[in-house]
Write a protein that holds these residues in place. Sequence first.
Motif, PDB file in Angstrom:
ATOM      1  N   GLU A 281       0.819  -1.216   0.000  1.00  0.00           N
ATOM      2  CA  GLU A 281       0.000   0.000   0.000  1.00  0.00           C
ATOM      3  C   GLU A 281       0.849   1.261   0.000  1.00  0.00           C
ATOM      4  N   SER A 282       1.976   1.238   0.733  1.00  0.00           N
ATOM      5  CA  SER A 282       2.854   2.406   0.742  1.00  0.00           C
ATOM      6  C   SER A 282       3.531   2.580  -0.605  1.00  0.00           C
ATOM      7  N   ASP A 283       3.845   1.480  -1.263  1.00  0.00           N
ATOM      8  CA  ASP A 283       4.437   1.551  -2.585  1.00  0.00           C
ATOM      9  C   ASP A 283       3.449   2.176  -3.570  1.00  0.00           C
ATOM     10  N   PHE A 284       2.197   1.734  -3.503  1.00  0.00           N
ATOM     11  CA  PHE A 284       1.177   2.329  -4.380  1.00  0.00           C
ATOM     12  C   PHE A 284       1.041   3.815  -4.124  1.00  0.00           C
ATOM     13  N   PHE A 285       0.973   4.208  -2.857  1.00  0.00           N
ATOM     14  CA  PHE A 285       0.794   5.622  -2.533  1.00  0.00           C
ATOM     15  C   PHE A 285       1.948   6.462  -3.051  1.00  0.00           C
ATOM     16  N   PHE A 286       3.157   5.970  -2.914  1.00  0.00           N
ATOM     17  CA  PHE A 286       4.314   6.717  -3.404  1.00  0.00           C
ATOM     18  C   PHE A 286       4.284   6.832  -4.926  1.00  0.00           C
ATOM     19  N   GLN A 287       3.895   5.760  -5.605  1.00  0.00           N
ATOM     20  CA  GLN A 287       3.889   5.780  -7.069  1.00  0.00           C
ATOM     21  C   GLN A 287       2.758   6.628  -7.636  1.00  0.00           C
ATOM     22  N   VAL A 288       1.617   6.648  -6.979  1.00  0.00           N
ATOM     23  CA  VAL A 288       0.460   7.352  -7.537  1.00  0.00           C
ATOM     24  C   VAL A 288       0.675   8.856  -7.571  1.00  0.00           C
ATOM     25  N   VAL A 289       1.411   9.390  -6.620  1.00  0.00           N
ATOM     26  CA  VAL A 289       1.638  10.837  -6.627  1.00  0.00           C
ATOM     27  C   VAL A 289       2.605  11.240  -7.739  1.00  0.00           C
ATOM     28  N   PHE A 290       3.426  10.313  -8.207  1.00  0.00           N
ATOM     29  CA  PHE A 290       4.271  10.573  -9.372  1.00  0.00           C
ATOM     30  C   PHE A 290       3.426  10.719 -10.637  1.00  0.00           C
ATOM     31  N   VAL A 291       2.392   9.882 -10.747  1.00  0.00           N
ATOM     32  CA  VAL A 291       1.499   9.955 -11.903  1.00  0.00           C
ATOM     33  C   VAL A 291       0.831  11.314 -11.968  1.00  0.00           C
ATOM     34  N   ALA A 292       0.358  11.789 -10.828  1.00  0.00           N
ATOM     35  CA  ALA A 292      -0.291  13.094 -10.776  1.00  0.00           C
ATOM     36  C   ALA A 292       0.675  14.212 -11.155  1.00  0.00           C
ATOM     37  N   THR A 293       1.940  14.052 -10.781  1.00  0.00           N
ATOM     38  CA  THR A 293       2.945  15.050 -11.146  1.00  0.00           C
ATOM     39  C   THR A 293       3.090  15.148 -12.666  1.00  0.00           C
ATOM     40  N   ALA A 294       3.134  14.016 -13.339  1.00  0.00           N
ATOM     41  CA  ALA A 294       3.253  14.019 -14.800  1.00  0.00           C
ATOM     42  C   ALA A 294       2.085  14.763 -15.436  1.00  0.00           C
ATOM     43  N   MET A 295       0.891  14.537 -14.934  1.00  0.00           N
ATOM     44  CA  MET A 295      -0.291  15.186 -15.508  1.00  0.00           C
ATOM     45  C   MET A 295      -0.323  16.669 -15.177  1.00  0.00           C
ATOM     46  N   SER A 296       0.204  17.050 -14.016  1.00  0.00           N
ATOM     47  CA  SER A 296       0.243  18.464 -13.633  1.00  0.00           C
ATOM     48  C   SER A 296       1.076  19.290 -14.603  1.00  0.00           C
ATOM     49  N   ILE A 297       2.101  18.672 -15.180  1.00  0.00           N
ATOM     50  CA  ILE A 297       2.951  19.360 -16.145  1.00  0.00           C
ATOM     51  C   ILE A 297       2.136  19.792 -17.357  1.00  0.00           C
ATOM     52  N   VAL A 298       1.202  18.947 -17.773  1.00  0.00           N
ATOM     53  CA  VAL A 298       0.363  19.244 -18.935  1.00  0.00           C
ATOM     54  C   VAL A 298      -0.544  20.444 -18.648  1.00  0.00           C
ATOM     55  N   SER A 299      -1.038  20.516 -17.443  1.00  0.00           N
ATOM     56  CA  SER A 299      -2.011  21.544 -17.079  1.00  0.00           C
ATOM     57  C   SER A 299      -1.535  22.956 -17.375  1.00  0.00           C
ATOM     58  N   GLY A 300      -0.303  23.276 -16.976  1.00  0.00           N
ATOM     59  CA  GLY A 300       0.200  24.626 -17.163  1.00  0.00           C
ATOM     60  C   GLY A 300       0.452  24.980 -18.612  1.00  0.00           C
ATOM     61  N   ALA A 301       0.901  23.999 -19.396  1.00  0.00           N
ATOM     62  CA  ALA A 301       1.261  24.266 -20.794  1.00  0.00           C
ATOM     63  C   ALA A 301       0.051  24.586 -21.658  1.00  0.00           C
ATOM     64  N   VAL A 302      -1.109  23.998 -21.341  1.00  0.00           N
ATOM     65  CA  VAL A 302      -2.308  24.218 -22.161  1.00  0.00           C
ATOM     66  C   VAL A 302      -3.262  25.218 -21.522  1.00  0.00           C
ATOM     67  N   ALA A 303      -2.775  25.955 -20.543  1.00  0.00           N
ATOM     68  CA  ALA A 303      -3.631  26.858 -19.775  1.00  0.00           C
ATOM     69  C   ALA A 303      -4.195  27.991 -20.623  1.00  0.00           C
ATOM     70  N   GLU A 304      -5.329  28.496 -20.199  1.00  0.00           N
ATOM     71  CA  GLU A 304      -5.977  29.716 -20.688  1.00  0.00           C
ATOM     72  C   GLU A 304      -6.705  29.588 -22.021  1.00  0.00           C
ATOM     73  N   ARG A 305      -6.742  28.376 -22.617  1.00  0.00           N
ATOM     74  CA  ARG A 305      -7.508  28.245 -23.860  1.00  0.00           C
ATOM     75  C   ARG A 305      -8.032  26.847 -24.129  1.00  0.00           C
ATOM     76  N   MET A 306      -7.752  25.864 -23.257  1.00  0.00           N
ATOM     77  CA  MET A 306      -8.249  24.512 -23.483  1.00  0.00           C
ATOM     78  C   MET A 306      -9.537  24.263 -22.713  1.00  0.00           C
ATOM     79  N   LYS A 307     -10.446  23.522 -23.335  1.00  0.00           N
ATOM     80  CA  LYS A 307     -11.690  23.142 -22.669  1.00  0.00           C
ATOM     81  C   LYS A 307     -11.393  22.259 -21.461  1.00  0.00           C
TER      82      LYS A 307
END
Length: 409
Positions: free
Chosen positions: A99-125
């Motif tokens: 369970e601790s391994d899953f928790f540590f890995q899942v926050v890495f996934v969210a980090t990857a997606m967070s990178i996308v958020s800023g790049a497409v900001a202010e005009r994406m649906k």
Amino acid sequence: MENTIVELKFSLDTFYFLVSGILVMWMAAGFAMLEAGLVRSKNTSEILTKNIALYSIACTMFLLVGYNIMYVGNTVGGVIPSFGSLIGEQAADANHSLESDFFFQVVFVATAMSIVSGAVAERMKLWAFLAFSVVLTGFIYPIEGYWIWGNGFLKDKGFVDFAGSAIVHGAGAAAALAGVILLGARKGKYGKNGEVYPIPGSNLPLATLGTFILWMGWFGFNGGSQLLISDKENATAVGQILLNTNAAAAMGAVSALFVCKILWGKADLTMLLNGALAGLVVITADPLSPSPLMACLLGLLGGALVIFSIVAFDKMKIDDPVGAISVHGVCGALGIMLVPLSNSDADVVTQLIGLVSIVGFVFVSSLIVWGILKKTVGIRVSEEEELNGMDQHDCGVEAYPEFVSVRSN
């Protein structure tokens, strides 16, 4: 007595994993604050909505399918992973809880997606972005993650990416670049004759706070990737990793500061923030092997490169409001390719193969998904909606209501 020592080591390593995961989870707040500070006030609620929603989607998708794809029941040295569900069963010889391994890995996934958020900001649906986040966090990221961290073919070849300069940061940047290419630039960003018109962020104190939060969270990101701390060797390694991580970030900021002074005669705060983050991304490829002086050199190179990269992307009319593609993509690639300077187990050819494999796969697969979304639901808001702001269009809640004119019924 021996069983007691084993249980204590298991408990300590599990606890360390969990605390490291909490620090990485705190990076979600850093991304939210950084992006909220670097977009215009009329788009603040929307970018914050994206960040909390993508984190929640990432956690859900990685639990339901992603972790299993990346880690459970896969062939050693393979390319195509298994496609099961949930997180599997605890291995008998595990050093920490599943369970601790899953928790540590899942926050890495969210980090990857967070990178996308800023790049497409202010005009994406908003809803197109969230639909893409389901695919990236549930399927695209776990497949390329399996290739190295799940004992796939890149691990078998000897590719080195200690904490994710390519797996996390390069992948997020590749997905972002694919989206930005199909999305186009914000209205008013570029002139007909190649002019670049800066669009200042709304809250630089908030962006600075976000950077410090990310800096702090990175200690869990890199330090936790050692996986163990319950013996002298691993505890010493964690200390080295944190020292190098901090040194690279600090020198990245200093480097960016002086490059700005040389180029423009002024200290550009946004570039200084990106310089610190660039140093962090570069050292993430291997924060253990370099000496502290080498870590400073890596940070220096990253902090300088990110400025020239941001300028170059603007010249190519690739609009990235927060510089995410440069910070995480270009500097992630730099970190991967510089690993052989301090790590004798890595070689340039293998590092290049790994980098091209990960970035190429994520870019092409993301381009396909973005393309499908563009043809079906659309990915860009209308010109009028962009002018009025994403807060009004997507959220109906203004982040700074005192700045908005009162509308009569």
